[in-house]
Design a protein around this motif. Structure first.
Motif, mmCIF file in Angstrom:
data_model
loop_
_atom_site.group_PDB
_atom_site.id
_atom_site.type_symbol
_atom_site.label_atom_id
_atom_site.label_comp_id
_atom_site.label_asym_id
_atom_site.label_seq_id
_atom_site.Cartn_x
_atom_site.Cartn_y
_atom_site.Cartn_z
ATOM 1 N N ASN A 1 0.816 -1.217 0.000
ATOM 2 C CA ASN A 1 0.000 0.000 0.000
ATOM 3 C C ASN A 1 0.849 1.267 0.000
ATOM 4 N N ALA A 2 2.138 1.126 -0.245
ATOM 5 C CA ALA A 2 3.052 2.266 -0.327
ATOM 6 C C ALA A 2 3.656 2.316 -1.737
ATOM 7 N N PRO A 3 4.116 3.487 -2.175
ATOM 8 C CA PRO A 3 4.701 3.584 -3.519
ATOM 9 C C PRO A 3 5.859 2.603 -3.703
ATOM 10 N N LEU A 4 6.036 2.155 -4.943
ATOM 11 C CA LEU A 4 7.133 1.246 -5.250
ATOM 12 C C LEU A 4 8.434 2.038 -5.296
ATOM 13 N N THR A 5 9.342 1.725 -4.379
ATOM 14 C CA THR A 5 10.629 2.415 -4.284
ATOM 15 C C THR A 5 11.744 1.380 -4.266
ATOM 16 N N ARG A 6 12.970 1.859 -4.323
ATOM 17 C CA ARG A 6 14.110 0.957 -4.252
ATOM 18 C C ARG A 6 14.149 0.229 -2.904
ATOM 19 N N ASP A 7 13.719 0.902 -1.831
ATOM 20 C CA ASP A 7 13.701 0.246 -0.523
ATOM 21 C C ASP A 7 12.710 -0.915 -0.471
ATOM 22 N N GLN A 8 11.723 -0.907 -1.355
ATOM 23 C CA GLN A 8 10.729 -1.985 -1.391
ATOM 24 C C GLN A 8 11.241 -3.212 -2.152
ATOM 25 N N LEU A 9 12.313 -3.034 -2.906
ATOM 26 C CA LEU A 9 12.814 -4.092 -3.791
ATOM 27 C C LEU A 9 14.119 -4.681 -3.282
ATOM 28 N N ASN A 10 14.333 -5.939 -3.559
ATOM 29 C CA ASN A 10 15.677 -6.506 -3.463
ATOM 30 C C ASN A 10 16.458 -5.993 -4.666
ATOM 31 N N LEU A 11 17.513 -5.240 -4.440
ATOM 32 C CA LEU A 11 18.200 -4.561 -5.528
ATOM 33 C C LEU A 11 19.256 -5.419 -6.211
ATOM 34 N N THR A 12 19.376 -6.666 -5.799
ATOM 35 C CA THR A 12 20.168 -7.637 -6.554
ATOM 36 C C THR A 12 19.207 -8.455 -7.400
ATOM 37 N N PRO A 13 19.305 -8.401 -8.719
ATOM 38 C CA PRO A 13 18.341 -9.136 -9.543
ATOM 39 C C PRO A 13 18.415 -10.641 -9.271
ATOM 40 N N PHE A 14 17.251 -11.276 -9.212
ATOM 41 C CA PHE A 14 17.239 -12.729 -8.999
ATOM 42 C C PHE A 14 17.509 -13.476 -10.293
ATOM 43 N N CYS A 15 17.463 -12.758 -11.408
ATOM 44 C CA CYS A 15 17.742 -13.398 -12.703
ATOM 45 C C CYS A 15 18.319 -12.341 -13.632
ATOM 46 N N THR A 16 19.444 -12.630 -14.261
ATOM 47 C CA THR A 16 20.071 -11.738 -15.237
ATOM 48 C C THR A 16 20.403 -12.547 -16.480
ATOM 49 N N ILE A 17 19.935 -12.088 -17.612
ATOM 50 C CA ILE A 17 20.212 -12.735 -18.895
ATOM 51 C C ILE A 17 21.068 -11.790 -19.722
ATOM 52 N N ASN A 18 22.237 -12.233 -20.135
ATOM 53 C CA ASN A 18 23.160 -11.403 -20.915
ATOM 54 C C ASN A 18 22.633 -11.254 -22.337
ATOM 55 N N GLY A 19 22.535 -9.990 -22.798
ATOM 56 C CA GLY A 19 22.066 -9.741 -24.157
ATOM 57 C C GLY A 19 23.162 -9.823 -25.200
ATOM 58 N N ASN A 20 24.430 -9.792 -24.761
ATOM 59 C CA ASN A 20 25.583 -9.932 -25.662
ATOM 60 C C ASN A 20 25.598 -8.898 -26.783
ATOM 61 N N GLY A 21 24.938 -7.743 -26.550
ATOM 62 C CA GLY A 21 24.940 -6.702 -27.563
ATOM 63 C C GLY A 21 24.137 -7.032 -28.799
ATOM 64 N N GLN A 22 23.316 -8.095 -28.727
ATOM 65 C CA GLN A 22 22.572 -8.550 -29.893
ATOM 66 C C GLN A 22 21.145 -8.021 -29.878
ATOM 67 N N GLN A 23 20.539 -7.904 -31.061
ATOM 68 C CA GLN A 23 19.127 -7.570 -31.157
ATOM 69 C C GLN A 23 18.298 -8.827 -30.889
ATOM 70 N N PRO A 24 17.215 -8.726 -30.102
ATOM 71 C CA PRO A 24 16.394 -9.907 -29.832
ATOM 72 C C PRO A 24 15.479 -10.217 -31.007
ATOM 73 N N PRO A 25 14.938 -11.437 -31.057
ATOM 74 C CA PRO A 25 13.884 -11.724 -32.030
ATOM 75 C C PRO A 25 12.592 -11.026 -31.608
ATOM 76 N N ALA A 26 11.538 -11.180 -32.397
ATOM 77 C CA ALA A 26 10.274 -10.511 -32.080
ATOM 78 C C ALA A 26 9.697 -10.987 -30.759
ATOM 79 N N THR A 27 9.916 -12.236 -30.422
ATOM 80 C CA THR A 27 9.476 -12.809 -29.143
ATOM 81 C C THR A 27 10.654 -13.541 -28.520
#
Length: 451
Positions: free
Chosen positions: A140-166
């Motif tokens: 019931n409070a605004p979404l702030t950085r304090d509300q989040l775990n600031l270490t991502p639980f999942c990181t996918i490397n984009g390798n500088g590439q363009q993604p497909p449409a999906t």
């Protein structure tokens, strides 16, 4: 030690430059015609649930769920606290409204889950990152950085590439119960921007819903006109509930309209006249599962009557804001025509430089030369290609090219300072003293590449 010093400088300068970042973020609102690119489709993000009608009173995001673009560098930079769900864009501020009951939630269980992005324009990508609210967060409070775990639980490397449409990612979601928010961040490699998608999730003890609805049945078309048709179909079923239906068109089907689950027909408008359209329908549930497509209906609209009357001329052509050294934004008032406006042609002098759809009344013009005078006009055209008279002419001189000094380590830079590095110009986003390793191309939280 270097990382600690960088972190201290970043924290100190974020507060001082908050208003600058917000002002820059606001500029994205006025460039959305050039900034519409991607969203999380499954599990359904807050924005796509607005478009699909599961969330209400969302504002203009229902027309462009792919447009949540803000500054990258989260969590050190990026949208301000309380404005994360809107990516800091004032026009989409309804997305920042936060309460335990404000948003429709996707059922999910902790553990392995699949996240699927859809892209309407593809960019070279640094990474895709997924954050989640803390176990004791306040819904019931605004979404702030304090509300989040600031270490991502999942990181996918984009390798500088363009993604497909999906594009889908398999991620292990941390243990949670009840209502939580997952923040998906798409970091772009070759600009200073990122896309921010909030996903409202209800965690339970049972398995995640991975069962798609059955396909809609008996699709048929009636009342076909010049640009209209009515579609009807039989209801789908689902192990939990059908949330709505999507109507698709084309040989490479794209969604043209979405209706809620209690609606088994739709009146289509703005179809191309005298054209055969391949139409189908899919059902979807609250978890974002899509059914197989219904049968395909071929609808041929009536041809347009002979039209030799041109549209009225666009009026009120002007430059929005101040012209930059390389770009400016033109705006005008819409033309009218009995058959509708198919598009607008933008001219620099007598040279056609761009064409936009009939629903657009603005255009970001890029690739201009600094300190140069330009005269612009706009011409409307209708579906029969009748062209209007030209709008009023607007003459503008682009700004002088910004002067940039070569970037150097161990140098104090003020916010807004321009530097050159490896043949490119960068703008300082946060006051700091540079260090070796903080080259502009390496630290997007501090530097923004200039067009």
């Amino acid at each position: 030690m270097k990382a600690q010093r960088m972190d201290m400088n970043l924290k100190a300068s974020i507060i001082a430059c908050g208003s600058l970042l917000f002002a820059i973020a606001l500029s994205f609102l006025f460039a959305q015609s050039a900034s519409a690119h991607g969203y999380v489709d499954s599990p359904a993000s807050r924005a796509i649930q607005c478009k699909n009608g599961l969330n209400t009173n969302c504002g203009p995001i229902i027309y462009e769920p792919q447009s949540l673009e803000g500054l990258k560098g989260f969590p050190a930079a990026g949208p301000a606290d309380g404005k994360i769900a809107s990516a800091g864009l004032a026009g989409f501020s309804a997305l920042d409204e936060q309460s335990a009951t404000r948003w429709n939630k996707v059922n999910m269980s902790s553990g392995p889950n699949t996240f699927t992005w859809k892209f309407t324009a593809r960019h070279a990508t640094t990474s895709y990152r997924y954050f989640i609210t803390k176990e004791n967060w306040n819904p019931n409070a605004p979404l702030t950085r304090d509300q989040l775990n600031l270490t991502p639980f999942c990181t996918i490397n984009g390798n500088g590439q363009q993604p497909p449409a999906t594009l889908s990612h398999s991620c292990n979601v941390p243990a949670r119960t009840g209502y939580h928010i997952i923040l998906a961040v798409w970091d772009i490699a070759d600009t200073g921007n990122a896309w921010y998608n909030a996903i409202d999730v209800q965690f339970g003890n049972g398995p995640a819903d991975n069962v798609a609805p059955t396909a809609p049945s008996g699709l048929n078309a009636t009342a076909v006109g010049t640009t209209t048709a009515t579609l009807n179909w039989g209801a789908s079923s689902d192990n939990i509930a059908v949330a709505g239906y999507e109507v698709y068109a084309g040989s490479n089907p794209t969604t043209i309209v979405t209706v809620p689950a209690n609606q088994l027909s739709v009146n289509l408008t703005n179809l191309a006249a005298g054209t055969t359209h391949a139409l189908s329908v899919k059902a979807y549930d609250a978890a974002g599962n899509r059914s197989p497509a219904s049968n395909v209906v071929q609808v041929t609209t009536d041809p347009l009557p002979v039209d030799n009357t041109p549209p009225t001329a666009p009026s009120g052509l002007h430059v929005m804001g101040t012209a930059g050294s390389n770009s400016l934004t033109l705006m005008w008032s819409a033309s009218s025509d009995e058959s509708g406006i198919a598009g607008y042609r933008i001219y620099s002098g007598s040279t056609l430089i761009a064409t936009v759809a009939g629903s657009s009344t603005e255009k970001l013009v890029t690739g201009l030369t600094p300190s140069t005078s330009y005269t612009f006009t706009v011409v409307a055209f209708d579906p029969s290609n009748n062209a209007s008279a030209a709008s009023n002419a607007v003459t503008v001189t682009t700004a002088q090219a910004p002067s940039a000094t070569p970037w150097a380590a161990n140098t104090a830079y003020a916010a807004g300072a321009l530097v050159s590095y490896n043949g490119a110009v960068y703008k300082c986003l946060q006051a700091h003293t540079s260090l070796a390793g903080w080259e502009p191309s390496n630290v997007p939280a501090l530097w923004q590449l200039q067009p």
